[in-house]
Motif scaffolding. Sequence first.
Motif, PDB file in Angstrom:
ATOM      1  N   ALA A  75       0.862  -1.183   0.000  1.00 40.73           N
ATOM      2  CA  ALA A  75       0.000   0.000   0.000  1.00 40.73           C
ATOM      3  C   ALA A  75       0.897   1.231   0.000  1.00 40.73           C
ATOM      4  O   ALA A  75       1.917   1.268   0.694  1.00 40.73           O
ATOM      5  CB  ALA A  75      -0.916   0.003   1.211  1.00 40.73           C
ATOM      6  N   TYR A  76       0.495   2.215  -0.788  1.00 43.48           N
ATOM      7  CA  TYR A  76       1.301   3.422  -0.966  1.00 43.48           C
ATOM      8  C   TYR A  76       0.601   4.612  -0.318  1.00 43.48           C
ATOM      9  O   TYR A  76      -0.620   4.774  -0.461  1.00 43.48           O
ATOM     10  CB  TYR A  76       1.534   3.682  -2.458  1.00 43.48           C
ATOM     11  N   PHE A  77       1.401   5.422   0.392  1.00 41.56           N
ATOM     12  CA  PHE A  77       0.878   6.580   1.114  1.00 41.56           C
ATOM     13  C   PHE A  77       1.818   7.766   0.900  1.00 41.56           C
ATOM     14  O   PHE A  77       3.014   7.590   0.653  1.00 41.56           O
ATOM     15  CB  PHE A  77       0.792   6.284   2.610  1.00 41.56           C
ATOM     16  N   THR A  78       1.238   8.953   1.080  1.00 45.14           N
ATOM     17  CA  THR A  78       2.039  10.161   0.871  1.00 45.14           C
ATOM     18  C   THR A  78       3.174  10.287   1.876  1.00 45.14           C
ATOM     19  O   THR A  78       4.270  10.738   1.529  1.00 45.14           O
ATOM     20  CB  THR A  78       1.157  11.417   1.004  1.00 45.14           C
ATOM     21  N   ASP A  79       2.896   9.910   3.136  1.00 45.73           N
ATOM     22  CA  ASP A  79       3.883  10.157   4.192  1.00 45.73           C
ATOM     23  C   ASP A  79       3.567   9.299   5.414  1.00 45.73           C
ATOM     24  O   ASP A  79       2.589   8.549   5.429  1.00 45.73           O
ATOM     25  CB  ASP A  79       3.919  11.648   4.552  1.00 45.73           C
ATOM     26  N   GLU A  80       4.377   9.435   6.426  1.00 36.76           N
ATOM     27  CA  GLU A  80       4.202   8.614   7.620  1.00 36.76           C
ATOM     28  C   GLU A  80       2.916   8.951   8.373  1.00 36.76           C
ATOM     29  O   GLU A  80       2.314   8.076   8.998  1.00 36.76           O
ATOM     30  CB  GLU A  80       5.399   8.795   8.551  1.00 36.76           C
ATOM     31  N   ALA A  81       2.502  10.194   8.309  1.00 39.55           N
ATOM     32  CA  ALA A  81       1.251  10.571   8.983  1.00 39.55           C
ATOM     33  C   ALA A  81       0.075   9.822   8.373  1.00 39.55           C
ATOM     34  O   ALA A  81      -0.841   9.388   9.090  1.00 39.55           O
ATOM     35  CB  ALA A  81       1.037  12.081   8.889  1.00 39.55           C
ATOM     36  N   ALA A  82       0.082   9.650   7.064  1.00 37.05           N
ATOM     37  CA  ALA A  82      -0.999   8.921   6.387  1.00 37.05           C
ATOM     38  C   ALA A  82      -0.995   7.443   6.790  1.00 37.05           C
ATOM     39  O   ALA A  82      -2.057   6.832   6.966  1.00 37.05           O
ATOM     40  CB  ALA A  82      -0.855   9.073   4.876  1.00 37.05           C
ATOM     41  N   ILE A  83       0.191   6.882   6.954  1.00 39.79           N
ATOM     42  CA  ILE A  83       0.289   5.481   7.406  1.00 39.79           C
ATOM     43  C   ILE A  83      -0.293   5.342   8.807  1.00 39.79           C
ATOM     44  O   ILE A  83      -1.023   4.403   9.109  1.00 39.79           O
ATOM     45  CB  ILE A  83       1.765   5.015   7.366  1.00 39.79           C
ATOM     46  N   LYS A  84       0.021   6.307   9.662  1.00 45.22           N
ATOM     47  CA  LYS A  84      -0.477   6.268  11.042  1.00 45.22           C
ATOM     48  C   LYS A  84      -2.006   6.416  11.076  1.00 45.22           C
ATOM     49  O   LYS A  84      -2.680   5.726  11.844  1.00 45.22           O
ATOM     50  CB  LYS A  84       0.188   7.389  11.857  1.00 45.22           C
ATOM     51  N   THR A  85      -2.534   7.281  10.233  1.00 44.40           N
ATOM     52  CA  THR A  85      -3.990   7.463  10.176  1.00 44.40           C
ATOM     53  C   THR A  85      -4.688   6.156   9.811  1.00 44.40           C
ATOM     54  O   THR A  85      -5.691   5.771  10.430  1.00 44.40           O
ATOM     55  CB  THR A  85      -4.349   8.567   9.160  1.00 44.40           C
ATOM     56  N   TRP A  86      -4.152   5.459   8.831  1.00 47.14           N
ATOM     57  CA  TRP A  86      -4.750   4.175   8.428  1.00 47.14           C
ATOM     58  C   TRP A  86      -4.556   3.118   9.516  1.00 47.14           C
ATOM     59  O   TRP A  86      -5.462   2.341   9.807  1.00 47.14           O
ATOM     60  CB  TRP A  86      -4.160   3.722   7.088  1.00 47.14           C
ATOM     61  N   ARG A  87      -3.395   3.112  10.132  1.00 47.34           N
ATOM     62  CA  ARG A  87      -3.144   2.165  11.228  1.00 47.34           C
ATOM     63  C   ARG A  87      -4.172   2.364  12.346  1.00 47.34           C
ATOM     64  O   ARG A  87      -4.625   1.393  12.971  1.00 47.34           O
ATOM     65  CB  ARG A  87      -1.730   2.368  11.788  1.00 47.34           C
ATOM     66  N   ASP A  88      -4.542   3.611  12.597  1.00 41.67           N
ATOM     67  CA  ASP A  88      -5.429   3.920  13.715  1.00 41.67           C
ATOM     68  C   ASP A  88      -6.910   3.791  13.369  1.00 41.67           C
ATOM     69  O   ASP A  88      -7.761   3.963  14.248  1.00 41.67           O
ATOM     70  CB  ASP A  88      -5.139   5.333  14.236  1.00 41.67           C
ATOM     71  N   ASN A  89      -7.233   3.491  12.116  1.00 41.29           N
ATOM     72  CA  ASN A  89      -8.639   3.241  11.737  1.00 41.29           C
ATOM     73  C   ASN A  89      -9.182   2.064  12.558  1.00 41.29           C
ATOM     74  O   ASN A  89      -8.555   0.994  12.618  1.00 41.29           O
ATOM     75  CB  ASN A  89      -8.687   2.935  10.236  1.00 41.29           C
ATOM     76  N   ALA A  90     -10.326   2.248  13.175  1.00 40.24           N
ATOM     77  CA  ALA A  90     -10.836   1.239  14.119  1.00 40.24           C
ATOM     78  C   ALA A  90     -11.184  -0.077  13.434  1.00 40.24           C
ATOM     79  O   ALA A  90     -10.901  -1.166  13.965  1.00 40.24           O
ATOM     80  CB  ALA A  90     -12.051   1.797  14.855  1.00 40.24           C
ATOM     81  N   GLU A  91     -11.803   0.000  12.250  1.00 40.92           N
ATOM     82  CA  GLU A  91     -12.148  -1.240  11.545  1.00 40.92           C
ATOM     83  C   GLU A  91     -10.895  -1.979  11.081  1.00 40.92           C
ATOM     84  O   GLU A  91     -10.839  -3.206  11.090  1.00 40.92           O
ATOM     85  CB  GLU A  91     -13.070  -0.936  10.364  1.00 40.92           C
ATOM     86  N   HIS A  92      -9.895  -1.200  10.696  1.00 39.54           N
ATOM     87  CA  HIS A  92      -8.632  -1.803  10.289  1.00 39.54           C
ATOM     88  C   HIS A  92      -7.944  -2.471  11.480  1.00 39.54           C
ATOM     89  O   HIS A  92      -7.403  -3.577  11.373  1.00 39.54           O
ATOM     90  CB  HIS A  92      -7.741  -0.714   9.668  1.00 39.54           C
ATOM     91  N   ALA A  93      -7.995  -1.828  12.616  1.00 41.19           N
ATOM     92  CA  ALA A  93      -7.390  -2.414  13.818  1.00 41.19           C
ATOM     93  C   ALA A  93      -8.080  -3.723  14.188  1.00 41.19           C
ATOM     94  O   ALA A  93      -7.427  -4.706  14.568  1.00 41.19           O
ATOM     95  CB  ALA A  93      -7.452  -1.413  14.976  1.00 41.19           C
ATOM     96  N   ALA A  94      -9.402  -3.751  14.054  1.00 41.51           N
ATOM     97  CA  ALA A  94     -10.146  -4.986  14.361  1.00 41.51           C
ATOM     98  C   ALA A  94      -9.779  -6.097  13.374  1.00 41.51           C
ATOM     99  O   ALA A  94      -9.636  -7.271  13.755  1.00 41.51           O
ATOM    100  CB  ALA A  94     -11.646  -4.701  14.327  1.00 41.51           C
ATOM    101  N   ALA A  95      -9.624  -5.725  12.109  1.00 35.92           N
ATOM    102  CA  ALA A  95      -9.235  -6.720  11.098  1.00 35.92           C
ATOM    103  C   ALA A  95      -7.839  -7.267  11.382  1.00 35.92           C
ATOM    104  O   ALA A  95      -7.588  -8.474  11.250  1.00 35.92           O
ATOM    105  CB  ALA A  95      -9.293  -6.098   9.696  1.00 35.92           C
ATOM    106  N   ARG A  96      -6.938  -6.396  11.782  1.00 33.85           N
ATOM    107  CA  ARG A  96      -5.575  -6.854  12.111  1.00 33.85           C
ATOM    108  C   ARG A  96      -5.600  -7.838  13.265  1.00 33.85           C
ATOM    109  O   ARG A  96      -4.899  -8.856  13.256  1.00 33.85           O
ATOM    110  CB  ARG A  96      -4.679  -5.669  12.482  1.00 33.85           C
ATOM    111  N   ALA A  97      -6.401  -7.521  14.273  1.00 29.42           N
ATOM    112  CA  ALA A  97      -6.477  -8.414  15.442  1.00 29.42           C
ATOM    113  C   ALA A  97      -7.015  -9.778  15.043  1.00 29.42           C
ATOM    114  O   ALA A  97      -6.523 -10.819  15.502  1.00 29.42           O
ATOM    115  CB  ALA A  97      -7.353  -7.774  16.517  1.00 29.42           C
ATOM    116  N   ARG A  98      -8.009  -9.775  14.171  1.00 32.88           N
ATOM    117  CA  ARG A  98      -8.573 -11.042  13.717  1.00 32.88           C
ATOM    118  C   ARG A  98      -7.554 -11.812  12.866  1.00 32.88           C
ATOM    119  O   ARG A  98      -7.453 -13.038  12.957  1.00 32.88           O
ATOM    120  CB  ARG A  98      -9.866 -10.769  12.923  1.00 32.88           C
ATOM    121  N   GLY A  99      -6.811 -11.096  12.049  1.00 32.46           N
ATOM    122  CA  GLY A  99      -5.780 -11.733  11.235  1.00 32.46           C
ATOM    123  C   GLY A  99      -4.750 -12.451  12.078  1.00 32.46           C
ATOM    124  O   GLY A  99      -4.369 -13.589  11.799  1.00 32.46           O
ATOM    125  N   ARG A 100      -4.326 -11.792  13.129  1.00 34.18           N
ATOM    126  CA  ARG A 100      -3.323 -12.374  14.017  1.00 34.18           C
ATOM    127  C   ARG A 100      -3.909 -13.578  14.763  1.00 34.18           C
ATOM    128  O   ARG A 100      -3.233 -14.598  14.958  1.00 34.18           O
ATOM    129  CB  ARG A 100      -2.871 -11.290  15.006  1.00 34.18           C
TER     130      ARG A 100
END
Lengths: 116, 116
Positions: free
Chosen positions: B67-92
């Motif tokens: 996945a490509y992002f403009t900068d580190e702040a954009a990566i952090k924003t996506w990391r902190d998305n709640a649905e994404h965090a839930a998906a990561r937890a389920r993946g693990r």
Amino acid sequence: MSDMDTGDIASTPEPPYYAVVFTSVLRPDHDGYYETAALMAKLVADSPGYLGHESARGADGLGITVAYFTDEAAIKTWRDNAEHAAARARGRAEWYSGFELRISKVERAYGFRRAD
Amino acid sequence: MSDMDTGDIASTPEPPYYAVVFTSVLRPDHDGYYETAALMAKLVADSPGYLGHESARGADGLGITVAYFTDEAAIKTWRDNAEHAAARARGRAEWYSGFELRISKVERAYGFRRAD
């Protein structure tokens, strides 16, 4: 860079190091592609500064290969390998409908391996 | 980050930008994985600073999503998305036998698209 055979998750050292991300789409006719990819996978492993690589290609023809190197000099050494250069030329002429190559510096990394 | 549905080569701007390389191996039992991956692909497209993504998974279960992002702040924003965090937890917990995530800064890029 041409892409390579499929394997496991690469064991890479602590960052920083370099990742060469090669994304490609195969043409329907790609005779000789997989044989050359397997050969490149063997050759790159002996290239100075090589750290590992990962490769996946889906049923739709889109493939991603990521090769890891210690530094930019190691990437240049592999780029200048004569057999690799010949494979790249053949890929452009025969195998790929398109590709994108991105050279990036890995700043952070973390992983997870299931214990069971 | 969980990986996403398969598509085309991403159209990215001139470097520098960031690439998040997520390499994973699926467990044999991964119910719900592909549905969640498709949902994440939709969600990330709306995340600020997202530039595109590419994904491939081979028959052996190894997958690579970049996945490509403009900068580190954009990566952090996506990391902190709640649905994404839930998906990561389920993946693990359920889907992955292992993964490696590498955050890298793209310094150079070039591509090729066949004219015919």
